[in-house]
Design a protein around this motif. Structure first.
Motif, mmCIF file in Angstrom:
data_model
loop_
_atom_site.group_PDB
_atom_site.id
_atom_site.type_symbol
_atom_site.label_atom_id
_atom_site.label_comp_id
_atom_site.label_asym_id
_atom_site.label_seq_id
_atom_site.Cartn_x
_atom_site.Cartn_y
_atom_site.Cartn_z
ATOM 1 N N ILE A 215 0.857 -1.195 0.000
ATOM 2 C CA ILE A 215 0.000 0.000 0.000
ATOM 3 C C ILE A 215 0.893 1.246 0.000
ATOM 4 C CG2 ILE A 215 -2.021 -1.017 1.109
ATOM 5 C CD1 ILE A 215 -0.966 -0.004 3.769
ATOM 6 N N GLN A 216 0.263 2.428 -0.157
ATOM 7 C CA GLN A 216 1.054 3.658 -0.227
ATOM 8 C C GLN A 216 0.692 4.590 0.915
ATOM 9 O OE1 GLN A 216 0.787 5.295 -4.223
ATOM 10 N NE2 GLN A 216 2.643 4.092 -4.625
ATOM 11 N N LEU A 217 1.670 5.383 1.338
ATOM 12 C CA LEU A 217 1.454 6.310 2.449
ATOM 13 C C LEU A 217 1.893 7.704 1.996
ATOM 14 C CD1 LEU A 217 0.665 6.059 5.501
ATOM 15 C CD2 LEU A 217 3.107 6.048 6.003
ATOM 16 N N PRO A 218 1.109 8.757 2.322
ATOM 17 C CA PRO A 218 1.501 10.114 1.876
ATOM 18 C C PRO A 218 2.572 10.716 2.780
ATOM 19 C CG PRO A 218 -0.547 10.235 3.102
ATOM 20 C CD PRO A 218 -0.171 8.775 3.048
ATOM 21 N N LYS A 330 -7.118 -0.001 7.489
ATOM 22 C CA LYS A 330 -8.400 -0.641 7.176
ATOM 23 C C LYS A 330 -9.308 0.404 6.516
ATOM 24 C CE LYS A 330 -11.894 -3.429 7.168
ATOM 25 N NZ LYS A 330 -11.973 -4.380 6.059
ATOM 26 N N GLN A 331 -9.334 1.613 7.124
ATOM 27 C CA GLN A 331 -10.169 2.699 6.572
ATOM 28 C C GLN A 331 -9.612 3.190 5.241
ATOM 29 O OE1 GLN A 331 -12.856 3.767 8.302
ATOM 30 N NE2 GLN A 331 -12.392 2.273 9.904
ATOM 31 N N ARG A 332 -8.304 3.335 5.185
ATOM 32 C CA ARG A 332 -7.674 3.995 4.038
ATOM 33 C C ARG A 332 -7.477 3.083 2.838
ATOM 34 N NH1 ARG A 332 -4.104 8.213 2.601
ATOM 35 N NH2 ARG A 332 -2.645 7.166 1.232
ATOM 36 N N ASP A 333 -7.065 1.817 3.112
ATOM 37 C CA ASP A 333 -6.664 0.921 2.015
ATOM 38 C C ASP A 333 -7.361 -0.432 2.070
ATOM 39 O OD1 ASP A 333 -4.372 2.696 1.138
ATOM 40 O OD2 ASP A 333 -3.778 2.274 3.191
#
Ligand code: FAD
Length: 384
Positions: A215-218, A330-333
């Protein structure tokens, strides 16, 4: 109780481990190098009053003043109660003063106006042509000893701390992270560890940890340079009284004076090199505040990487907020079991940990109050 795995042995990981064991969780922390060898062990050691952020980043300023008071109570041995001065050197700085004072008040930061004579009486090495100054409750903290207080206490309460242990992969099942793959750099052995929840507290490396999970993180790594010169030239922390910028912080650390800092943006925190021109520029700018900086012998020069939250709209890296964010993947990805914490300051490590532990309590259906605001920490020497 659930087993929580923390990735990253900086100050944030230390404070999370401390908070979670106090709430009764089983905790294991993994750090790829020596503890605090990332950004935490390399910063200036300014315990922010929040004044630096009062005008342009008031949310971060309020967090700083609140945490500044708490850390003085729970870890007094790691902090010098030396205060700080914001120094006006020219008319533009003087014009900035009313806005600065108004915003300090609005953020709850005590700020006392001083004349040039009063400031020079407190700090004789200041530029004698200064126009005015403002005294605020900044302080010097020891970048290593403060988080080591958290590690000492967390370990005494049952946290398992593994240094030289790098996370090199995750195992996943049915849309959830279930374990980590660890490379032990001392035995060169790889092994797996299972857990119930995983906290990515890898600072500027948090994006790389998310890459491992697919997954990616800003996150935006933001390096900066510091220069230490021999001799303690001031007793108090010195800042320039203007919009926070380059080369406008001087932090006394025991018998040294640390000049900071610059900022630029990097893609990879492992590929950052010290730009040759930053050191001389910091000395030039620092000498405007304290002229003796120019004659002092250079002790060392190094850089560290801020774990900033990416903000595409910020035109200047200085404008990127120093606030933090707790991210439930869970919410984001739609990936259960992994949480990331990004942004923040060493000054706000305890608060970041409180928010992460609150999130873990919500996710595990537990209602356990945070105890870290008042719990005095063990002395850092107890860690060894
Ligand atoms: C130039 C500069 C000056 C600063 N000055 C101040 C200041 O004076 N006051 C202040 O309050 N804040 C200051 N800061 C900000 C502060 O230093 C940081 O916000 C803070 O230290 C970040 O702590 P952390 O624990 O989140 O990250 P880190 O300390 O970087 O910890 C993350 C850890 O994760 C580890 N890691 C990475 N990948 C893996 C992996 N795969 N497996 C296991 N572990 C891994 C890293 O080795 C690292 O030790 C400064 C920052 C910079 C850059």
């Amino acid at each position: 109780m659930e087993h929580i795995i923390i990735i990253g042995g900086g100050g944030t990981g230390a404070a999370i481990a401390h908070d979670l064991v106090l709430r009764g969780f089983e905790v294991s922390l993994f750090e790829r190098g020596e503890l605090l060898s990332g950004t935490t062990g390399r910063h200036h050691g300014l315990l922010h009053s929040g004044a630096r952020y009062a005008v342009h980043d008031p949310a971060a300023a309020r967090e700083c003043i609140s945490e500044n008071k708490i850390l003085r109570r729970i870890a007094p041995q790691a902090i010098e109660q030396n205060d700080g001065l914001f120094v006006a050197l020219d008319e533009a700085d003087l014009d900035y003063k009313p806005l600065f004072l108004e915003n300090c008040r609005a953020c709850g930061i005590p700020a006392r106006e001083l004349t040039a004579e009063q400031a020079l009486a407190l700090e004789p090495e200041l530029n004698p042509s200064l126009k005015a100054a403002v005294q605020v409750p900044d302080a010097t903290m020891d970048a290593w000893r403060l988080p080591l207080h958290f590690y000492a206490t967390a370990r005494a309460n049952g946290a398992r701390i593994h240094n030289f242990s790098e996370i090199i992969g995750f195992s996943q099942a049915e849309g959830a992270v279930t374990g980590i793959r660890v490379l032990d750099h001392q035995s060169h052995r790889e092994y797996d560890v299972r857990g119930d929840l995983f906290v990515n507290a890898a600072g500027a490396w948090a994006g790389k940890i998310c890459d491992l999970a697919g997954i990616q993180l800003p996150i935006q790594p933001g390096p900066g340079v510091m220069v230490a010169v021999n001799d303690r030239l001031t007793n108090m922390v010195i800042n320039r009284l203007h919009k926070a910028g380059e080369g406008d912080i001087i932090v006394p650390q025991r018998k040294l004076t640390i000049l900071g800092t610059s900022i630029w943006l990097a893609d990879d925190p492992d590929a950052v090199e010290l730009p040759k021109d930053h050191g001389p520029r910091l000395i030039e700018l620092g000498a405007k505040l304290v002229p003796a900086v120019k004659k002092a012998e250079i002790h060392s020069m190094w850089c560290a990487v801020r774990p900033l939250i990416a903000q595409a709209e910020a035109k200047d890296p200085q404008e990127i907020s120093r606030d933090f964010d707790c991210c439930d993947h869970k919410q984001r990805d739609n990936l259960e079991g992994l949480i990331s914490v990004i942004g923040g300051k060493a000054t706000t490590l305890r608060l970041m940990a409180e928010k992460i532990a609150d999130l873990i309590c919500r996710k595990t259906g537990r209602n356990i109050a945070c105890k870290t605001k008042t719990k005095k920490l063990l002395h850092y020497r107890m860690f060894y």
